[in-house]
Structure formats: structure tokens, C-alpha cells
Design a protein around this motif. Structure first.
Motif, PDB file in Angstrom:
ATOM      1  N   ILE A  71       0.509  -1.342  -0.179  1.00 58.98           N
ATOM      2  CA  ILE A  71       0.092  -0.046   0.071  1.00 58.98           C
ATOM      3  C   ILE A  71       1.636   1.625   0.443  1.00 58.98           C
ATOM      4  CG2 ILE A  71      -1.188   1.224   1.144  1.00 58.98           C
ATOM      5  CD1 ILE A  71      -2.760  -0.957  -0.484  1.00 58.98           C
ATOM      6  N   THR A 125      -2.161  -1.856   6.369  1.00 57.16           N
ATOM      7  CA  THR A 125      -2.508  -0.905   5.238  1.00 57.16           C
ATOM      8  C   THR A 125      -2.565   0.579   5.697  1.00 57.16           C
ATOM      9  OG1 THR A 125      -5.048  -1.804   5.677  1.00 57.16           O
ATOM     10  CG2 THR A 125      -3.228  -3.008   4.332  1.00 57.16           C
ATOM     11  N   ASN A 167      -9.246   2.040   3.419  1.00 59.31           N
ATOM     12  CA  ASN A 167      -9.310   1.189   3.747  1.00 59.31           C
ATOM     13  C   ASN A 167      -9.816  -0.011   4.587  1.00 59.31           C
ATOM     14  OD1 ASN A 167      -6.001   2.250   2.776  1.00 59.31           O
ATOM     15  ND2 ASN A 167      -5.686   2.020   4.672  1.00 59.31           N
TER      16      ASN A 167
END
Length: 226
Positions: free
Chosen positions: A36, A72, A164
Motif C-alpha cells: 500500500i 495497510t 482501507n
């Protein structure tokens, strides 16, 4: 059966999905965070693939759901901070110098943009983190305008956590159908891109017409003075 086979049952372990699955399988949560972070720096890497795949990994027990969301989001913040740093390094003086060389634009246009960002920059950074394409790009003007770093990081963390969470949880709940998330988000990305291009085209048309009218208006005023 390993995670790669579960994640990509009908295709070879290649491409973005294969690369992301391999990172998660090898490094766990930090691998998802790394993917990410790179997605933020290189927007062509699709978060709509990486995040649902990470959620699917959590559903398969490869990593925990908390780990998926934590890493993430951390990766998003790290990538955004790097782009913020690029904006700071580029700076307002270089931005104005570059702007002055561009056709069809005026210094006042940039000044109005800066004034708008000064008033609405916090909302732009927060909401921009949830808009495909712009979620990465919004970090650069924040750096150029020197938004206070703690505020930038807080807004980026919150906005990234929301984006996310939606995609990771979708992958978690959809299981081996996680890749359908990318289809819908991909359509949204295309809509955003088309709207952005339309806005740019409209701006150029207005500027061209304005430039074409200006000499005529100036000549008319000159004749009236004579």
C-alpha cells in the motif's frame, strides 16, 4: 493448498494480484503495508486489488484482521508522507515559476487555488484520501502549502483508515470472491478520471475563448480612446 493458490485459483501467480499475494504470504501484515505504501507513491498500483486481497488473507487466517487494517493504514500514511515531502521540497516558489511558464493560465489562478486550499485544505486531505486517483495526489499540494505536519498525518490516518477498512472488510466478507471489489471500485475510478478530464477540458476551452476575445476587446477600447 497455499494462500497464493486460494487467492488466485483461476490464473497464474503473476500481475499485481500475484505480487501482492506473494508479499502478504511472505511478510504477513508488513507485506500488505509495503504494497500500500508503494501504491500511494505509484497510483497505477490499484488499492482496489491490494486491499480486498489483504482482507481475504485475513479471512483465511494468514494474518489477523487487526494486522491487515493496522499495516495497510500505516503503509498509506508512510506513502502519503513521502509525497508530502516531495511537495515541501518542490515549494511554492518553484510552483509559481513553473506555473508562469504554462500556457492558458494566470498567476491569479494559482493564487485563488492557494487561497482555496488555505480555507478547505483539511477537508480536501481528509476526503481526498477516500477518492480514487486523488487519494495519492492530494498529499503533494498539502506539502507545497506547508500544511502543519501533525494535522496532515492525523487527517491522512483517519481518511486512510476509512478507505482501507471498507475495502479490507469487503475482501474479508466476500472470501474467494474478493476480486469483485476491484470491478466496482475500478468503475468508480474511471468515473472520477472522466470527470477530472472533463473539468480540465472545460477550463482549457474557457481560457482559449478568453484569450481570443481579449485582443478584440483591447482594440475596441483603443479605438474609443482615439
Amino acid at each position: 493448498m497455499d494462500f497464493m493458490t486460494l487467492a488466485l485459483p483461476q490464473e497464474p501467480a503473476g500481475g499485481i494480484a500475484g505480487w501482492a499475494a506473494d508479499l502478504v504470504d511472505t511478510l504477513g501484515g508488513p507485506g500488505a503495508g509495503l504494497a500500500i505504501a508503494l501504491e500511494n507513491l505509484f497510483p497505477p498500483l490499484p488499492s482496489e486489488v491490494i486491499l480486498p486481497l489483504t482482507g481475504f488473507a485475513a479471512g483465511q487466517g494468514v494474518i489477523t484482521l487487526f494486522s491487515a487494517l493496522f499495516w495497510t493504514t500505516l503503509g498509506s500514511v508512510v506513502g502519503a508522507a513521502a509525497l508530502y515531502g516531495i511537495g515541501v521540497a518542490f515549494g511554492r516558489e518553484r510552483m509559481h515559476a513553473l506555473w508562469a511558464r504554462l500556457p492558458l493560465v494566470k498567476a491569479s489562478d494559482l493564487e485563488r487555488t492557494e487561497a482555496w486550499f488555505a480555507r478547505h485544505g483539511t477537508k480536501a486531505v481528509l476526503l481526498g484520501r477516500m477518492v480514487p486517483i486523488f487519494r495519492s495526489l492530494i498529499s503533494v499540494p498539502a506539502g507545497v502549502e506547508r500544511m502543519p505536519l501533525p494535522i496532515f498525518l492525523a487527517l491522512t490516518t483517519l481518511g486512510s483508515l476509512v478507505w482501507n477498512s471498507v475495502l479490507v472488510l469487503a475482501g474479508y466478507w466476500l472470501g474467494d470472491q474478493w476480486d469483485t471489489v476491484g470491478t466496482y471500485v475500478g468503475v468508480l475510478s474511471k468515473v472520477v478520471l472522466v470527470l477530472a478530464l472533463a473539468a480540465v477540458a472545460a477550463y482549457v476551452i474557457v481560457r482559449v475563448r478568453s484569450c481570443n476575445r481579449t485582443p478584440v476587446g483591447a482594440a475596441a477600447r483603443h479605438r474609443r480612446r482615439d
